[in-house]
Structures are given as C-alpha cells and as structure tokens.
Enzyme design. Structure first.
Site, short mmCIF file in Angstrom:
data_model
loop_
_atom_site.label_atom_id
_atom_site.label_comp_id
_atom_site.label_asym_id
_atom_site.label_seq_id
_atom_site.Cartn_x
_atom_site.Cartn_y
_atom_site.Cartn_z
N CYS A 79 16.07 11.61 0.60
CA CYS A 79 15.06 10.63 0.98
C CYS A 79 13.67 11.23 1.05
CB CYS A 79 15.43 10.00 2.33
SG CYS A 79 14.18 8.87 2.98
N CYS A 84 13.15 8.06 -1.05
CA CYS A 84 12.32 7.02 -0.42
C CYS A 84 10.85 7.39 -0.31
CB CYS A 84 12.85 6.71 0.97
SG CYS A 84 14.62 6.51 1.09
N LYS A 87 8.99 7.89 -3.78
CA LYS A 87 9.06 6.59 -4.46
C LYS A 87 8.07 5.60 -3.86
CE LYS A 87 11.33 3.64 -2.72
NZ LYS A 87 12.76 3.44 -2.90
N TYR A 223 18.56 -0.43 -8.40
CA TYR A 223 17.21 -0.47 -7.84
C TYR A 223 16.40 0.77 -8.21
CZ TYR A 223 18.55 2.76 -4.08
OH TYR A 223 18.95 3.85 -3.37
N GLU A 227 12.80 0.27 -9.82
CA GLU A 227 11.62 0.76 -9.09
C GLU A 227 10.83 1.74 -9.94
OE1 GLU A 227 13.05 0.49 -4.42
OE2 GLU A 227 13.51 2.30 -5.58
N HIS A 497 -0.74 -17.65 11.05
CA HIS A 497 -1.41 -18.18 9.86
C HIS A 497 -2.75 -17.47 9.65
CE1 HIS A 497 -2.23 -21.15 6.77
NE2 HIS A 497 -3.45 -21.29 7.27
N GLU A 502 5.08 -16.50 7.55
CA GLU A 502 5.20 -17.81 8.21
C GLU A 502 6.01 -18.81 7.38
OE1 GLU A 502 1.61 -20.24 8.57
OE2 GLU A 502 0.67 -19.07 6.98
#
Length: 522
Positions: A79, A84, A87, A223, A227, A497, A502
């Site tokens: 990682c 991670c 990346k 993935y 990615e 908002h 939302e």
C-alpha cells in the site's frame, strides 16, 4: 481495494474452533520473543505495534524480493510503496490536469496543453514514500520493536530461520507468530509475458519507472488496470486496455458501464474478449519498443500492435511460497497458496496466525488488514478483549478519473440473493455544480441505493456513488449502511447544499418505475 470476498469461517477441531481468546502468558515461555510478525506491510506493522503497546516483546521481519525489472522498496508493504499511496498521488496529478483545463472558464489565465514531467512526479512521489519508510523504522525503534531486514522461513512451529541480504543466517523463536506476507502481482504464462522474460512491468514497477511509459498496454480487467489506464491517459500517453471479459467484474454493472464510457471518452481504448498470446522485444531503449500479438475470441482474429510499455494487472498471488510451510504441516493452504484461518485469524496451530492478503477469504484491502492486525494483538495480550473483525460491508473506492465508491451489495448480488420482489432500487444522476460552467460531457454524478423490503420498511443494503470525492463520500455513508439504516432515514437527513453527497438525501425515483432519473444540476 478489490471487491469484498465472503468471510471464511473455519470450525475444524484442528484449528481450535472459533475461540476468540487465545491463552498466552508472555512472561512464562522459553522463547526469545513473545511475538514475531513475518511481513512489514500495513497489517503486520499494526499487529507488531499494538502488541508492543501491550508490553509484549516483539520482532518483525521484512525484506522485499526485487521485481523482475529490479524494483524494490523499503518498510511499509504494498500500500505504502507500490499501491494505494503512489496510485492516489498519480490520480491527484491527473485531477489537477482536469482543473487546468477548467481554469479559463473560471477566470484563470493558465496556459493550455500542459504536459506532465514524468521524472518530477515520479521523484517527488519516491521522496515522499522514502520518508514514510524512514518514519516506520524510527517508530519501530522508538516502540522497542526489533526489526530484521531479512527473509523468514519456518524451522518449526516456534522457530524461524532468517536469511539476511548478505546471505548471513540466524534463528529466532517466539511464543506466537503472525504471518502477514501479503501478495505480489501475477504474470502471464505466454512467451515474453512471464516474470523470467522481464519484458513487462506490473504495479510493482509503474510508480518508479525510470522513463516515461509512452504508449502503454494495460492487460487486465480489474481496478488496478483501470486506475493505471486512467492516470496514464490523463498524462497524455496513448493507452489501451486488454481484457478477457468485461471490466471490473464483481462491481455494480450499471456503474461499471458508466466508468467504461467515461474512460473511453478520455482516449482509453478498451478491448474486451481479447488476450495477448506473445510479446517480443523489438527495440531496447527508455522506453523500449515491444510487439504484442493478441487474439479476439469473439471475432476469432489475431492481430499485432507495438507498445512502449506492457503493464500486467491480472491479479495477485500470496507470498507464501518460500515460508517453508511444509515444516509446519498443520498450517493449511488452498490451491493458490492462501492460508486457511478461522474467524480469529488462527491457523492449524493455536499460536500461529495469518492476516491480510495472504489469508484465504480476506478482502485485499489495507484497512481490513490493519484492523485484523490490531485486534489480533489485543485478543492475545489485552485481558477481556474478544472482538473479531467483521469483513462484511466494507467500503471501498476505485480511483478511476471519475471515482467510484461502494459499500454493501451490488444490484445483481441483491437480486440473486433475495429476488426481485424483495428488492427496491433507487437511483439518480445529476451534474455537479463544479462542472456547470465548463460543461464536461459524461461527467455526471450517479447514485444508487439498493434496499431490502422487510416488514413494511426498506433497509439500505447497497450504496453506490460515481463522481468527485467518492472515497470521502462513501466513507461517511458507509456508517449508515453498516448500521442497517432505513431508506426513510436517508430521506429524513437534511443535505448540505450545494454538494454532491446531498443527492443521497433526495432520491425518490425507483429503477422499476422507468422514470427519467437525470437532473441538470446539483
């Protein structure tokens, strides 16, 4: 970051059932250490550090076998070094490029046609990761954990043989041992595509590649392939993806279709039902020139194309070969080398455990490995602690150019599990306010809630979001899904908002109604 596999529950007598409290007395045993952890990745470090906090005498063994291209790295595991962290930083670089393109619409006078400086990006990422490696070394020393930069293999159920990089060997022993060796990328079994050929690269190499990758072929449908294809295309390199079947299998099919459409609009060519059969070196250099012969199984055609870089992303294999597990025969592995454990991470020995990517049925994600390591140490050394990790309903995010976050079941999983009569699906699409001035095509948010009808209520069992900041949004809403929130509770929540998140407080349109679910703005 892979799709969550089902939790493995082992109840065989040889594994001691599912007892959540191993009984160990760290003050009464004849071994050098209370605990030895094999593997210095996220899970292993978490386990070692937590055990040390609980006053155990701990050692950790970690060394990286260089990739076929010669890439190696320091303490911290996949990682931190080749997963991670680098990346996400390259993904962020790609997002910054998008902001450059948007800037004139928002009043900024920024020169167009900006190009990435691969060496600057690579070196800055390397320097940051190197600082993390150094930081881990300091932390281990500060917390009294002995660090062996050495290969570890079993001599017996309490003893390990260590082989240092200079070939010096020594033996160490412990009352308890934790296997946290993780996994490494698989290679192709075709001429030119094997590890021995060393023509292709994997995710072990891409983040520290000494030259700009140029025209790149990403082989794989998961993935990692998507990615890497996304940020490399964003950097201006010609990118193609070659997959035997549909991309991102196991994720929500509606969202996957939208990702495929979006990444294709960003000049990534996706070839499904296609696989390479031969890779040859045409010309050495930085980058080199490679010739790839490939077949399309649907069209029954064979073609050839030239690339500068071939990145293989067809899955990972556990790093259990080399541990000499034959000397500890009660540790069982499956046909792929994954170690079988019970719910407490215990193997066939009451004092030997396996956590993270090398354990069968565990999600190949960093946070579950960290939690597993932390809680394992607490079960061993903290009086009264009995919790085990719940591997269900783990949130995750795919950092393609338009990000995808999810938690819980996909639509297909829910329908197959409960049937269409018990499932209601709400969905909605909208354009983020941030995209309103620049009018990006194909960059709308897509949101989906999968609900299980039960006793007149609708329980949310699946959450899916495609859009900006997917990781941050999914992390927050994952608590609601984990706590078995009702759709009515999502409706009652007052949104912030204007935000993308939302959208989940105002979803009224069901998929079955076939009513248009797209609105023009956030």
């Amino acid at each position: 970051m892979s799709k969550n596999p089902p939790q493995t529950a082992i109840n065989s007598p040889i594994m001691g059932g599912n007892s959540t409290k191993p009984s160990f007395n760290p003050t009464k045993h004849p071994y050098q250490y209370d605990l030895i952890v094999i593997g210095g990745g996220s899970g292993g470090l978490a386990c070692a550090r937590e055990a040390a906090k609980l006053k155990a005498k701990v050692a950790i063994c970690d060394v990286v076998t260089p990739s076929p291209k010669g890439t190696t790295w320091g303490l911290g595991g996949t990682c931190v070094n080749v997963g991670c962290i680098p990346k996400k930083l390259m993904h962020q670089s790609n997002l910054i490029k998008d902001c450059f393109e948007d800037a004139p619409t928002f009043g900024w006078n920024i020169a167009q046609n900006q190009t990435v400086k691969w060496d600057v990006l690579r070196d800055n990422i390397y320097d940051y990761i190197n600082s993390l490696n150094f930081g881990y070394r300091l932390v281990l020393n500060k917390e009294g954990i002995t660090y062996f930069n050495a290969y570890a293999e079993f001599e017996d159920e309490h003893k390990l043989k260590l082989t240092h990089p200079n070939d010096k060997t020594e033996e160490i022993s412990a009352q308890c041992i934790v296997i946290a060796v993780g996994g490494r990328p698989r290679y192709l079994s075709i001429p030119g595509g094997t590890a021995k050929d060393a023509l292709c690269i994997t995710s072990d190499d891409i983040f520290s590649l000494p030259y700009a990758p140029g025209k790149t072929l990403c082989v794989g449908a998961g993935y990692i392939a998507m990615e890497c294809a996304g940020f490399l295309s964003g950097f201006g390199y010609e990118v193609e993806v070659m997959a035997r079947s549909a991309i991102l299998r196991g994720f929500d099919s509606t969202v996957v279709d939208l990702i495929e459409s979006n990444i294709s609009s960003r000049n990534v060519k996706i070839m499904t039902a296609t696989h390479p059969t031969k890779i040859t070196l045409e010309k050495e250099g930085e980058p080199p020139l490679l010739s790839v012969t490939y077949e399309n199984t649907e069209q029954k055609t064979t073609n050839e194309e030239k690339y500068n870089t071939v990145l293989i992303a067809i899955g990972r294999a556990p790093c259990t070969p080399g541990l000499s597990l034959e000397k500890v025969p009660h540790i069982k592995v499956d046909s792929e080398g994954y170690i079988i454990t019970d719910l407490t991470e215990r193997t066939g020995y009451p004092h030997i455990f396996a956590i993270g990517d090398c354990a069968k049925g565990r999600p190949q994600l960093t946070p579950p490995a960290i939690r597993a390591g932390n809680w394992l140490a607490r079960r061993i050394y903290e009086k009264g602690f009995k919790k085990v990790v719940d591997y269900s309903c783990i949130p995750t995010t795919i950092f393609t150019p338009i990000e995808y976050g999810c938690c819980g079941m996909t639509e297909d999983e829910a329908l197959q599990t409960y049937g269409s009569d018990l499932i209601e699906i709400y969905h909605k699409s909208a354009s983020p306010l941030e995209f309103s001035l620049n009018k990006r095509d194909g960059e709308a948010i897509y949101a989906k809630l999968i609900c299980l009808r039960k006793r007149g209520k609708e329980k949310v069992i699946g959450f899916h979001y495609l859009g900006p900041n997917a990781g941050e949004i999914t992390q927050g809403f994952a608590m609601a899904v984990k706590r078995k929130a009702l759709k009515d509770e999502f409706n009652e929540l007052i949104g912030i908002h204007p935000t993308c998140a939302e959208i989940f407080t105002e979803m009224r349109i069901t998929k079955g109604s076939q009513i248009a679910y797209v609105q023009t703005q956030c």
